[in-house]
Scaffold this motif. Structure first.
Motif, mmCIF file in Angstrom:
data_model
loop_
_atom_site.group_PDB
_atom_site.id
_atom_site.type_symbol
_atom_site.label_atom_id
_atom_site.label_comp_id
_atom_site.label_asym_id
_atom_site.label_seq_id
_atom_site.Cartn_x
_atom_site.Cartn_y
_atom_site.Cartn_z
ATOM 1 N N PRO A 64 0.839 -1.200 0.000
ATOM 2 C CA PRO A 64 0.000 0.000 0.000
ATOM 3 C C PRO A 64 0.869 1.243 0.000
ATOM 4 O O PRO A 64 1.835 1.338 0.759
ATOM 5 C CB PRO A 64 -0.781 -0.120 1.314
ATOM 6 C CG PRO A 64 -0.744 -1.572 1.653
ATOM 7 C CD PRO A 64 0.571 -2.074 1.146
ATOM 8 N N ARG A 65 0.569 2.189 -0.854
ATOM 9 C CA ARG A 65 1.413 3.385 -0.967
ATOM 10 C C ARG A 65 0.567 4.632 -1.199
ATOM 11 O O ARG A 65 -0.562 4.559 -1.660
ATOM 12 C CB ARG A 65 2.400 3.231 -2.130
ATOM 13 C CG ARG A 65 1.716 3.103 -3.488
ATOM 14 C CD ARG A 65 2.724 3.266 -4.616
ATOM 15 N NE ARG A 65 3.545 2.083 -4.777
ATOM 16 C CZ ARG A 65 4.630 2.059 -5.538
ATOM 17 N NH1 ARG A 65 5.016 3.156 -6.182
ATOM 18 N NH2 ARG A 65 5.332 0.956 -5.681
ATOM 19 N N SER A 91 2.186 -1.083 8.349
ATOM 20 C CA SER A 91 1.740 0.305 8.255
ATOM 21 C C SER A 91 0.923 0.521 6.981
ATOM 22 O O SER A 91 1.015 -0.260 6.035
ATOM 23 C CB SER A 91 2.936 1.260 8.273
ATOM 24 O OG SER A 91 3.711 1.112 7.101
ATOM 25 N N LEU A 92 0.139 1.586 6.990
ATOM 26 C CA LEU A 92 -0.644 1.987 5.821
ATOM 27 C C LEU A 92 -0.606 3.497 5.701
ATOM 28 O O LEU A 92 -0.639 4.199 6.716
ATOM 29 C CB LEU A 92 -2.106 1.551 5.950
ATOM 30 C CG LEU A 92 -2.448 0.068 5.789
ATOM 31 C CD1 LEU A 92 -3.912 -0.151 6.147
ATOM 32 C CD2 LEU A 92 -2.179 -0.396 4.373
ATOM 33 N N PRO A 93 -0.543 4.034 4.476
ATOM 34 C CA PRO A 93 -0.689 5.483 4.312
ATOM 35 C C PRO A 93 -2.115 5.904 4.642
ATOM 36 O O PRO A 93 -3.063 5.152 4.413
ATOM 37 C CB PRO A 93 -0.376 5.717 2.828
ATOM 38 C CG PRO A 93 0.214 4.434 2.331
ATOM 39 C CD PRO A 93 -0.306 3.350 3.199
ATOM 40 N N ARG A 109 0.442 3.036 12.009
ATOM 41 C CA ARG A 109 0.362 1.628 12.360
ATOM 42 C C ARG A 109 -0.152 1.501 13.780
ATOM 43 O O ARG A 109 -0.129 2.453 14.552
ATOM 44 C CB ARG A 109 1.707 0.919 12.208
ATOM 45 C CG ARG A 109 2.795 1.341 13.159
ATOM 46 C CD ARG A 109 4.008 0.445 12.951
ATOM 47 N NE ARG A 109 5.141 0.885 13.744
ATOM 48 C CZ ARG A 109 6.313 0.252 13.739
ATOM 49 N NH1 ARG A 109 6.500 -0.801 12.981
ATOM 50 N NH2 ARG A 109 7.310 0.690 14.485
ATOM 51 N N ARG A 110 -0.593 0.323 14.094
ATOM 52 C CA ARG A 110 -1.219 0.094 15.387
ATOM 53 C C ARG A 110 -0.178 0.116 16.495
ATOM 54 O O ARG A 110 0.930 -0.384 16.347
ATOM 55 C CB ARG A 110 -1.936 -1.251 15.360
ATOM 56 C CG ARG A 110 -2.645 -1.573 16.660
ATOM 57 C CD ARG A 110 -3.510 -2.795 16.493
ATOM 58 N NE ARG A 110 -3.977 -3.232 17.795
ATOM 59 C CZ ARG A 110 -5.034 -4.003 17.971
ATOM 60 N NH1 ARG A 110 -5.722 -4.395 16.929
ATOM 61 N NH2 ARG A 110 -5.402 -4.376 19.164
ATOM 62 N N ASP A 111 -0.572 0.704 17.616
ATOM 63 C CA ASP A 111 0.288 0.769 18.795
ATOM 64 C C ASP A 111 -0.586 0.475 20.006
ATOM 65 O O ASP A 111 -1.173 1.369 20.591
ATOM 66 C CB ASP A 111 0.934 2.164 18.907
ATOM 67 C CG ASP A 111 1.806 2.322 20.147
ATOM 68 O OD1 ASP A 111 2.028 1.315 20.845
ATOM 69 O OD2 ASP A 111 2.252 3.445 20.415
ATOM 70 N N ALA A 112 -0.679 -0.823 20.348
ATOM 71 C CA ALA A 112 -1.462 -1.262 21.503
ATOM 72 C C ALA A 112 -2.895 -0.751 21.449
ATOM 73 O O ALA A 112 -3.420 -0.198 22.405
ATOM 74 C CB ALA A 112 -0.788 -0.821 22.795
ATOM 75 N N GLN A 161 -0.369 5.094 15.787
ATOM 76 C CA GLN A 161 0.833 5.913 15.824
ATOM 77 C C GLN A 161 1.112 6.373 14.402
ATOM 78 O O GLN A 161 1.129 5.570 13.468
ATOM 79 C CB GLN A 161 2.010 5.088 16.354
ATOM 80 C CG GLN A 161 3.348 5.784 16.314
ATOM 81 C CD GLN A 161 3.548 6.732 17.480
ATOM 82 O OE1 GLN A 161 2.625 6.998 18.218
ATOM 83 N NE2 GLN A 161 4.742 7.224 17.638
ATOM 84 N N ALA A 162 1.317 7.674 14.221
ATOM 85 C CA ALA A 162 1.557 8.230 12.888
ATOM 86 C C ALA A 162 3.034 8.520 12.703
ATOM 87 O O ALA A 162 3.748 8.857 13.658
ATOM 88 C CB ALA A 162 0.739 9.502 12.693
#
Length: 439
Positions: free
Chosen positions: A43-44, A118-120, A166-169, A173-174
Motif C-alpha cells: 500500500p502506498r 503500516s498503511l498510508p 500503524r497500530r500501537d497497543a 501511531q503516525a
C-alpha cells in the motif's frame, strides 16, 4: 562514447543488505519482476518521484529516485529526525546513479526501510468502515505534527500520502514519510508552525477532494471539515503541553501534578522553569517538554524492552498491577524494578515462548503481547470476571488460527479491512555491481 546508466556509489548504514543485486542500470520506472525478482507491491501514497519497493527476507525497503541535491538533502533530514528520535521512516542509505544528461550526470536514489504493518492515510481513507477509527486517526495525525514541531522539524509537505500509521497497543501511531521540503531547527517559531499547519490543511483538503472524486467517502469524513479538525486537535494538544501555571505559596505539589499529567500523555519533561510573577508572592511555572516517549524510556530502563509509546504504557500498567499483588502477598513494599523483573521472567517471556510455539515467531513481540492483553480484557468483560493470562493466550491462539492474517486494526466485534502485502521471494543469484561504502 557516453557511459551507460549505472551505480557510481552506494552509502549504506550497517545492518542492512548491500542491494548490489538490483538492476541499477535501469530507471526505477522500468523495474519489472523479470529484471528484479525482489520487487513487491505494498500500500502506498502518491509521490512526485518514481518509487519502488523490494524485499530482502522479512524486510521491505523503499527506493525513491530524486535529483542528486534533493536526495542528499532528504537523506540528511531523515538522519536528523532519527537523531532527534522523532517518528519517521528509517533512512538506510543513499545511492548515486550515473545518468548521462542529468545535472552532474547523476541522480540520487534514497533507500528507506518500509515501516512494518503500516498503511498510508490515503489508502486507509479509501476503505469502508473508517467511521470507527476517525477520531483516533485525526488525533494521531495532530499528535505527529506536535511531536515534529517540538523537535524543531518544519515539514512543509504534510499530506495524506506522506503520513503512515500503524497500530500501537490498540491506538494509532503516525509517522512522517517524505522530507523533501523539510527543515530542521533548534526550535520552530510560531510563524513556522502556522505555515506548516496551513500547508497541512491545504494538502489534506486537496487529498480528500481527490479521493471523493474516486470513491464515496464516509459521511464523517467531510472534505472541508477534516483538515480544520486536525488543526483544532493540534492546537489543543500544543496549548496543553505549553501552558503556564501560576503558583501561590504552599502549592508546590502542583509542580508534581503537572509533570505527572504530561507523563500520562506520554511526554517527558526535561526542565521546569519557575519565574517570579507580579509582586513576588506568586511563581509562574513553565515545563519544557522533550519528547513523547516517556513510557518507552521507563519500560526500557526497567526491562531492556524496546516498544512503542502506547505499548510501553500498557505493559507498564501490568508491571504496576504485579507490583501491587506482590506488595499485598508479601505484606511489604516491593520496588517497581523487582516487579518488572518478575513480570519479564514469569509473564512476558513465557507468554511469547508459548505463542511462538503455537503461531511462529512474531515481528513485533510487544504488539503481540499487547494484543493478548486486549483479548484478555475482552474475554474478562464478557465473563464479568478476570479470566487470567493463560485463558487469554489460549483464546488468542484460537482466534489467530481462525484469522491467520488479522487486519491491522480491529475492534471487539469487527475488523477493519486492510491490505496484505506480498513480500515475494528472494533470489539467490546476484548481478555484478561496484562495491559499496558502509558507514
Amino acid at each position: 562514447m557516453t557511459p551507460p546508466r549505472g551505480l557510481n556509489a552506494l552509502h549504506l548504514h550497517q545492518g542492512h543488505p548491500d542491494f548490489l543485486d538490483l538492476p541499477w542500470y535501469l530507471p526505477l520506472e522500468e523495474w519489472r519482476l523479470e529484471v528484479c525478482p525482489r520487487l513487491v507491491e505494498v500500500p502506498r501514497g502518491l509521490s512526485r518521484h518514481p518509487v519502488v519497493f523490494v524485499s530482502y527476507g522479512a524486510h521491505i525497503y523503499a527506493l525513491k529516485e530524486l535529483p542528486l541535491s534533493v536526495g542528499r538533502r532528504e537523506y540528511e533530514m531523515l538522519r536528523g529526525l532519527e537523531e532527534r528520535h522523532l517518528p519517521a521512516v528509517t533512512v538506510v542509505g543513499l545511492a548515486r546513479v550515473r545518468v548521462p544528461g542529468e545535472p552532474g550526470d547523476e541522480v540520487a536514489i534514497l533507500l528507506t526501510q518500509y515501516l512494518p504493518s503500516s498503511l498510508p492515510y490515503r489508502v486507509l481513507f479509501m476503505n469502508k468502515g473508517l467511521e470507527r477509527y476517525r477520531e483516533r486517526l485525526l488525533d494521531s495525525m495532530a499528535s505527529l505534527l506536535v511531536r515534529l514541531h517540538l523537535g524543531g522539524f518544519f515539514w512543509g509537505d504534510c499530506s495524506l500520502s506522506n503520513v503512515l500509521f500503524r497500530r500501537d497497543a490498540g491506538e494509532l501511531q503516525a509517522y512522517a514519510v517524505d522530507a523533501e521540503t523539510s527543515e530542521l531547527h533548534p526550535k520552530l517559531s510560531d510563524g513556522q508552525r502556522e505555515l506548516d499547519l496551513l500547508i497541512m490543511e491545504e494538502n489534506v483538503t486537496g487529498g480528500l477532494a481527490d479521493l471523493a472524486a474516486m470513491v464515496e467517502l464516509p459521511p464523517t469524513l467531510d472534505v472541508y471539515a477534516t483538515a480544520p479538525s486536525i488543526r483544532q486537535r493540534y492546537e489543543r494538544l500544543w496549548a496543553e503541553i505549553n501552558k503556564e501555571l501560576i503558583l501561590t505559596p504552599g502549592e508546590s505539589y502542583r509542580i508534581h501534578e503537572r509533570i505527572r499529567a504530561l507523563n500520562e500523555l506520554g511526554f517527558s519533561v526535561g526542565e521546569v522553569d519557575l519565574v517570579a510573577s507580579g509582586d513576588g508572592s506568586q511563581l509562574r511555572m513553565r515545563t519544557i517538554v522533550t519528547d513523547r516517549e516517556y513510557h518507552r524510556h521507563q519500560l526500557h530502563n526497567l526491562t531492556g524492552l524496546v516498544a512503542e509509546e502506547r505499548q510501553a504504557a500498557l505493559l507498564l500498567n501490568e508491571v504496576r498491577e504485579l507490583k501491587a499483588t506482590l506488595t499485598r502477598e508479601m505484606n511489604r513494599s516491593v520496588p517497581l524494578s523487582v516487579a518488572a523483573f518478575r513480570w519479564l521472567d514469569e509473564r512476558f517471556r513465557p507468554t511469547l515462548n508459548k505463542l511462538e510455539r503455537e503461531l511462529g515467531p512474531a515481528a513485533d513481540e510487544a504488539e503481540l503481547y499487547c494484543q493478548v492483553l486486549e483479548h484478555k480484557w475482552f474475554l474478562s468483560e464478557r465473563a464479568k470476571r478476570d479470566v487470567g493470562l493463560e485463558v487469554a493466550v489460549k483464546g488468542y491462539v484460537t482466534l489467530r488460527r481462525e484469522q491467520p492474517a488479522p487486519a491491522l486494526l480491529r475492534s471487539a466485534t469487527e475488523p477493519l479491512p486492510g491490505v496484505v502485502a506480498n513480500t515475494g521471494t528472494s533470489p539467490t543469484d546476484k548481478q555484478e555491481a561496484p562495491s559499496s561504502e558502509r558507514s
